[in-house]
Design a protein around this motif. Sequence first.
Motif, short mmCIF file in Angstrom:
data_model
loop_
_atom_site.label_atom_id
_atom_site.label_comp_id
_atom_site.label_asym_id
_atom_site.label_seq_id
_atom_site.Cartn_x
_atom_site.Cartn_y
_atom_site.Cartn_z
N ASN A 60 9.45 13.13 -6.07
CA ASN A 60 9.28 14.74 -6.01
C ASN A 60 9.11 15.31 -5.07
OD1 ASN A 60 10.36 14.11 -8.74
ND2 ASN A 60 8.43 13.71 -9.45
N ALA A 61 9.22 14.99 -3.83
CA ALA A 61 8.85 15.70 -2.63
C ALA A 61 9.82 17.16 -2.48
CB ALA A 61 9.11 14.95 -1.42
N ASN A 62 8.98 18.11 -2.38
CA ASN A 62 9.50 19.31 -2.09
C ASN A 62 9.94 19.30 -0.53
OD1 ASN A 62 9.43 22.27 -0.47
ND2 ASN A 62 9.41 22.87 -2.65
N HIS A 63 11.19 19.27 -0.15
CA HIS A 63 11.80 19.09 1.24
C HIS A 63 11.09 19.86 2.25
CE1 HIS A 63 13.89 15.58 -0.51
NE2 HIS A 63 14.50 16.67 -1.70
N ASP A 64 10.95 21.18 1.78
CA ASP A 64 10.45 22.17 2.95
C ASP A 64 8.88 21.97 2.91
OD1 ASP A 64 12.64 23.44 3.29
OD2 ASP A 64 12.35 24.68 1.33
N HIS A 65 8.20 21.27 2.14
CA HIS A 65 6.57 21.44 2.02
C HIS A 65 6.23 19.90 2.57
CE1 HIS A 65 3.05 23.18 1.11
NE2 HIS A 65 2.66 22.45 -0.10
N TRP A 66 7.17 18.94 2.43
CA TRP A 66 6.56 17.62 2.67
C TRP A 66 7.84 17.06 3.23
CZ3 TRP A 66 5.33 13.61 -1.97
CH2 TRP A 66 4.82 12.61 -1.31
N TRP A 67 7.56 16.41 4.58
CA TRP A 67 8.66 15.95 5.30
C TRP A 67 8.52 14.26 5.46
CZ3 TRP A 67 8.64 19.17 10.33
CH2 TRP A 67 9.31 20.55 10.18
N PHE A 68 9.61 13.58 5.41
CA PHE A 68 9.43 12.19 5.70
C PHE A 68 10.25 11.86 7.13
CE2 PHE A 68 8.56 12.60 1.22
CZ PHE A 68 7.91 11.43 1.08
N LEU A 69 9.87 11.54 8.11
CA LEU A 69 10.16 11.57 9.33
C LEU A 69 10.51 10.14 10.07
CD1 LEU A 69 7.89 14.12 10.98
CD2 LEU A 69 10.19 14.58 9.90
N ILE A 88 0.82 -1.14 -0.09
CA ILE A 88 0.08 0.01 -0.08
C ILE A 88 0.92 1.36 -0.07
CG2 ILE A 88 -1.89 -1.25 1.26
CD1 ILE A 88 -0.93 0.33 3.91
N CYS A 89 2.08 1.38 0.46
CA CYS A 89 2.70 2.40 0.68
C CYS A 89 3.17 3.09 -0.48
CB CYS A 89 4.33 2.19 1.30
SG CYS A 89 3.91 1.41 2.90
N PRO A 90 3.50 2.68 -1.72
CA PRO A 90 3.97 3.58 -2.78
C PRO A 90 2.46 4.09 -3.56
CG PRO A 90 5.03 1.24 -2.97
CD PRO A 90 3.97 1.20 -1.82
N ARG A 91 1.34 3.51 -3.23
CA ARG A 91 0.28 4.30 -3.62
C ARG A 91 -0.01 5.20 -2.72
NH1 ARG A 91 -5.52 1.33 -5.25
NH2 ARG A 91 -6.83 3.49 -5.41
N LEU A 92 0.00 5.00 -1.50
CA LEU A 92 -0.30 6.05 -0.56
C LEU A 92 0.38 7.07 -0.45
CD1 LEU A 92 -1.83 6.63 2.25
CD2 LEU A 92 -0.15 5.50 3.50
N THR A 93 1.93 6.88 -0.61
CA THR A 93 2.79 8.08 -1.18
C THR A 93 2.61 8.78 -2.22
OG1 THR A 93 4.30 6.66 0.41
CG2 THR A 93 5.10 8.58 -0.92
N GLY A 94 2.08 7.99 -3.17
CA GLY A 94 1.83 8.72 -4.46
C GLY A 94 0.55 9.62 -4.45
N ASP A 95 -0.33 9.17 -3.76
CA ASP A 95 -1.48 10.29 -3.45
C ASP A 95 -1.11 11.35 -2.45
OD1 ASP A 95 -3.11 8.73 -5.19
OD2 ASP A 95 -4.34 7.69 -3.51
N MET A 96 -0.30 11.21 -1.57
CA MET A 96 0.24 12.21 -0.72
C MET A 96 0.97 13.34 -1.77
SD MET A 96 0.44 13.48 2.36
CE MET A 96 0.83 12.45 3.91
N GLY A 97 1.59 12.73 -2.84
CA GLY A 97 2.41 13.64 -3.70
C GLY A 97 1.51 14.33 -4.55
N LEU A 98 0.24 13.86 -4.97
CA LEU A 98 -0.85 14.65 -5.66
C LEU A 98 -1.39 15.65 -4.88
CD1 LEU A 98 -2.78 11.81 -7.36
CD2 LEU A 98 -1.15 13.33 -8.33
N LEU A 99 -1.59 15.44 -3.45
CA LEU A 99 -1.87 16.50 -2.62
C LEU A 99 -0.91 17.55 -2.45
CD1 LEU A 99 -3.39 14.79 0.70
CD2 LEU A 99 -4.75 16.04 -1.32
N GLN A 100 0.51 17.18 -2.50
CA GLN A 100 1.47 18.29 -2.36
C GLN A 100 1.23 19.24 -3.65
OE1 GLN A 100 6.38 18.24 -2.08
NE2 GLN A 100 5.18 17.19 -3.82
N LYS A 101 1.09 18.45 -4.76
CA LYS A 101 1.00 19.10 -6.11
C LYS A 101 -0.13 20.08 -6.15
CE LYS A 101 2.08 16.86 -9.80
NZ LYS A 101 2.11 15.71 -10.83
N ALA A 102 -1.18 19.69 -5.56
CA ALA A 102 -2.39 20.72 -5.72
C ALA A 102 -1.94 21.69 -4.78
CB ALA A 102 -3.70 19.77 -5.04
N PHE A 103 -1.33 21.92 -3.55
CA PHE A 103 -1.15 23.02 -3.02
C PHE A 103 0.30 23.55 -3.02
CE2 PHE A 103 -4.67 20.71 -1.10
CZ PHE A 103 -5.57 21.77 -0.55
#
Length: 240
Positions: A155-164, A101-116
Amino acid sequence: MSKQKSSNRFIWGLAVAFLLPLSFYFIAKSLSKDKIHMPGHYGVEHVDSAMVDGKMQTDTGYHKTADLALTNQLGDKVTLNGTLAGRILVVDFFFVNCTSICPRLTGDMGLLQKAFRHNPKMENGLDNSVQFVSITVNPERDSFPVLRKYADLFNANHDHWWFLTGDKKTIYNFARHELKLSVGDGDGGADDFIHSKQMVLIDANRNIRGYYDGLDTMQVRKCADDIVLLTMEKEHPRKR
């Protein structure tokens, strides 16, 4: 994933990225007409009642998530309530070696990042009212350099999307007791493992405002709409 499903997800991604600004317009118009319904609050902690001017009034207190101190993909020590004070958060959980599930879940988080990602009112072009936060459930293996490579894949923006990453027991306690995820009992020990597909929306006051199936495109779109509503809520506190 079938070609049809891939096509549907691609179309949805384009819709989120390019049509979301229209949501701001229509929501703003609805706000002026008092027809908007803000996202609810989760986690009632107390309800107080009192007589005011001869009428019984109640005041409901909702759970506020405690702070969480971890390390992001750049190696920076950060906190959710300190470093990100005043921001809306979208939080999910994953691990780098996950192939389900993680690649798809992360991909959808990426779509949210792109939207905002773009707000012309912001100096750097980013909408800094919202922060995306993905927390590894396998911190022993997912060091911050590993997370940096993984973030770059999406393609995460490192300021806008954190991986912790950080202490496992701290992370698991946060997921269970602060975000109230239904992931079963456990103590964060060696045999404990959390695997959730939920995205959790947290407002600037650290109240939980929504849970969304991160694998359901309609639910992810609902999360996007609710983020928009929460950005409006800061300007219209009486609409809560």
